[in-house]
Design a protein around this motif. Sequence first.
Motif, PDB file in Angstrom:
ATOM      1  N   ALA A  97       0.861  -1.305   0.151  1.00 44.52           N
ATOM      2  CA  ALA A  97       0.033  -0.003   0.075  1.00 44.52           C
ATOM      3  C   ALA A  97       0.856   1.245   0.053  1.00 44.52           C
ATOM      4  CB  ALA A  97      -1.095  -0.008   1.173  1.00 44.52           C
ATOM      5  N   GLU A  98       2.048   1.250   0.559  1.00 46.51           N
ATOM      6  CA  GLU A  98       2.851   2.484   0.649  1.00 46.51           C
ATOM      7  C   GLU A  98       3.515   2.588  -1.059  1.00 46.51           C
ATOM      8  OE1 GLU A  98       3.276  -0.156   2.646  1.00 46.51           O
ATOM      9  OE2 GLU A  98       2.994   0.594   4.852  1.00 46.51           O
ATOM     10  N   GLY A  99       3.523   1.845  -1.811  1.00 44.65           N
ATOM     11  CA  GLY A  99       3.952   1.933  -2.985  1.00 44.65           C
ATOM     12  C   GLY A  99       3.125   2.840  -3.922  1.00 44.65           C
ATOM     13  N   ARG A 100       3.513   3.684  -4.589  1.00 42.91           N
ATOM     14  CA  ARG A 100       2.905   4.632  -5.394  1.00 42.91           C
ATOM     15  C   ARG A 100       1.869   3.891  -6.610  1.00 42.91           C
ATOM     16  NH1 ARG A 100       5.353   9.569  -6.749  1.00 42.91           N
ATOM     17  NH2 ARG A 100       3.403  10.125  -7.427  1.00 42.91           N
ATOM     18  N   ALA A 101       2.188   2.744  -6.872  1.00 48.23           N
ATOM     19  CA  ALA A 101       1.394   2.007  -7.937  1.00 48.23           C
ATOM     20  C   ALA A 101       1.360   0.669  -7.495  1.00 48.23           C
ATOM     21  CB  ALA A 101       1.705   2.206  -9.466  1.00 48.23           C
ATOM     22  N   SER A 102       0.171  -0.038  -7.580  1.00 42.62           N
ATOM     23  CA  SER A 102       0.259  -1.531  -7.210  1.00 42.62           C
ATOM     24  C   SER A 102      -1.051  -2.134  -7.722  1.00 42.62           C
ATOM     25  CB  SER A 102       0.029  -1.634  -5.569  1.00 42.62           C
ATOM     26  OG  SER A 102      -0.336  -2.821  -5.151  1.00 42.62           O
ATOM     27  N   LEU A 103      -0.874  -3.300  -8.416  1.00 44.36           N
ATOM     28  CA  LEU A 103      -1.877  -3.906  -8.843  1.00 44.36           C
ATOM     29  C   LEU A 103      -2.947  -4.635  -7.856  1.00 44.36           C
ATOM     30  CD1 LEU A 103      -3.286  -4.859 -11.568  1.00 44.36           C
ATOM     31  CD2 LEU A 103      -1.721  -6.921 -11.425  1.00 44.36           C
ATOM     32  N   VAL A 104      -2.087  -4.783  -6.752  1.00 41.75           N
ATOM     33  CA  VAL A 104      -2.821  -5.616  -5.604  1.00 41.75           C
ATOM     34  C   VAL A 104      -4.065  -4.554  -5.394  1.00 41.75           C
ATOM     35  CG1 VAL A 104      -2.523  -6.126  -3.174  1.00 41.75           C
ATOM     36  CG2 VAL A 104      -0.936  -6.660  -4.642  1.00 41.75           C
ATOM     37  N   SER A 105      -3.774  -3.335  -5.067  1.00 40.38           N
ATOM     38  CA  SER A 105      -4.698  -2.185  -4.596  1.00 40.38           C
ATOM     39  C   SER A 105      -5.994  -2.131  -5.580  1.00 40.38           C
ATOM     40  CB  SER A 105      -4.189  -0.986  -4.583  1.00 40.38           C
ATOM     41  OG  SER A 105      -3.968  -0.293  -5.871  1.00 40.38           O
ATOM     42  N   GLY A 106      -5.859  -2.648  -6.715  1.00 39.28           N
ATOM     43  CA  GLY A 106      -6.982  -2.696  -7.643  1.00 39.28           C
ATOM     44  C   GLY A 106      -7.635  -1.374  -7.915  1.00 39.28           C
ATOM     45  N   HIS A 107      -6.986  -0.054  -7.848  1.00 41.26           N
ATOM     46  CA  HIS A 107      -7.225   0.953  -8.042  1.00 41.26           C
ATOM     47  C   HIS A 107      -7.313   1.285  -9.386  1.00 41.26           C
ATOM     48  CE1 HIS A 107      -7.225   2.247  -4.179  1.00 41.26           C
ATOM     49  NE2 HIS A 107      -5.977   2.142  -3.902  1.00 41.26           N
ATOM     50  N   CYS A 108      -6.584   0.818 -10.396  1.00 37.92           N
ATOM     51  CA  CYS A 108      -6.885   1.139 -11.839  1.00 37.92           C
ATOM     52  C   CYS A 108      -7.619   0.066 -12.644  1.00 37.92           C
ATOM     53  CB  CYS A 108      -5.192   1.009 -12.473  1.00 37.92           C
ATOM     54  SG  CYS A 108      -4.919   1.389 -14.353  1.00 37.92           S
ATOM     55  N   GLN A 109      -8.461   0.480 -13.135  1.00 38.23           N
ATOM     56  CA  GLN A 109      -9.531  -0.247 -13.812  1.00 38.23           C
ATOM     57  C   GLN A 109      -9.387  -0.461 -15.310  1.00 38.23           C
ATOM     58  OE1 GLN A 109     -11.859  -2.249 -11.912  1.00 38.23           O
ATOM     59  NE2 GLN A 109     -10.649  -1.528 -10.141  1.00 38.23           N
ATOM     60  N   CYS A 110      -8.137  -0.164 -15.891  1.00 42.03           N
ATOM     61  CA  CYS A 110      -7.911  -0.083 -17.359  1.00 42.03           C
ATOM     62  C   CYS A 110      -7.891  -1.745 -17.813  1.00 42.03           C
ATOM     63  CB  CYS A 110      -6.560   0.390 -17.789  1.00 42.03           C
ATOM     64  SG  CYS A 110      -5.255  -0.656 -17.383  1.00 42.03           S
ATOM     65  N   ASN A 111      -8.248  -2.044 -19.033  1.00 39.44           N
ATOM     66  CA  ASN A 111      -8.237  -3.401 -19.455  1.00 39.44           C
ATOM     67  C   ASN A 111      -7.196  -3.947 -19.354  1.00 39.44           C
ATOM     68  OD1 ASN A 111     -10.768  -3.285 -20.539  1.00 39.44           O
ATOM     69  ND2 ASN A 111     -10.040  -2.454 -22.578  1.00 39.44           N
ATOM     70  N   ARG A 112      -5.569  -3.518 -19.259  1.00 43.12           N
ATOM     71  CA  ARG A 112      -4.564  -4.271 -19.229  1.00 43.12           C
ATOM     72  C   ARG A 112      -4.344  -4.825 -17.862  1.00 43.12           C
ATOM     73  NH1 ARG A 112      -1.074  -0.634 -21.416  1.00 43.12           N
ATOM     74  NH2 ARG A 112      -1.164   0.426 -19.451  1.00 43.12           N
ATOM     75  N   CYS A 113      -4.824  -3.749 -16.803  1.00 47.11           N
ATOM     76  CA  CYS A 113      -4.727  -4.297 -15.259  1.00 47.11           C
ATOM     77  C   CYS A 113      -5.743  -5.245 -15.324  1.00 47.11           C
ATOM     78  CB  CYS A 113      -5.027  -3.046 -14.298  1.00 47.11           C
ATOM     79  SG  CYS A 113      -3.558  -2.003 -14.243  1.00 47.11           S
TER      80      CYS A 113
END
Length: 167
Positions: free
Chosen positions: A125-141
């Motif tokens: 969670a402290e990282g600036r970008a994480s797939l784990v967080s699920g914030h980005c909903q783009c097709n690639r993610c």
Amino acid sequence: THLNTLVLHENELIDKLLFLKKYYGDPSMFNHLKRVGHPINVIYHTRSHIRKVIQLAHARNIAVILEVKELTFPEQLTEKYPELINNGIVCPTHPLWYDFLHDKYTELSQEFSEIDGIIVSHGSAEGRASLVSGHCQCNRCQKTSLYEWYKRSISAMYEPWRAKHIK
């Protein structure tokens, strides 16, 4: 006591040690650092300080390990590469990240070959970008499995370190 390892924990320590000329080689990096109240001499000072700590530790047979979070990066990177942002969210699966991590850890292993190891908390969670967080909903993610994302990201960090340090 018999101290044999010194772990230096700072989430963004690597970012405070490197210039990453490939990404920030133009004068805008210096402007960015001034905007956030981080003069360029702070990087030089931090580099000098860490080198001295390593030298003193090694003189006492103490290993020095960095403990960091990833992905971390200066805000200027997303200004230079706006495609890293998708609907206001940093996209953790953008292909640039794998190159960025590889270049970051290549420069670290070249500039600080005397570092004995690195502990990386990747995707936290402290990282600036994480797939784990699920914030980005783009097709690639949405199509990228956590396994594949971790594998590619960790390989990008590990390969330059392995090439320099593991025989």
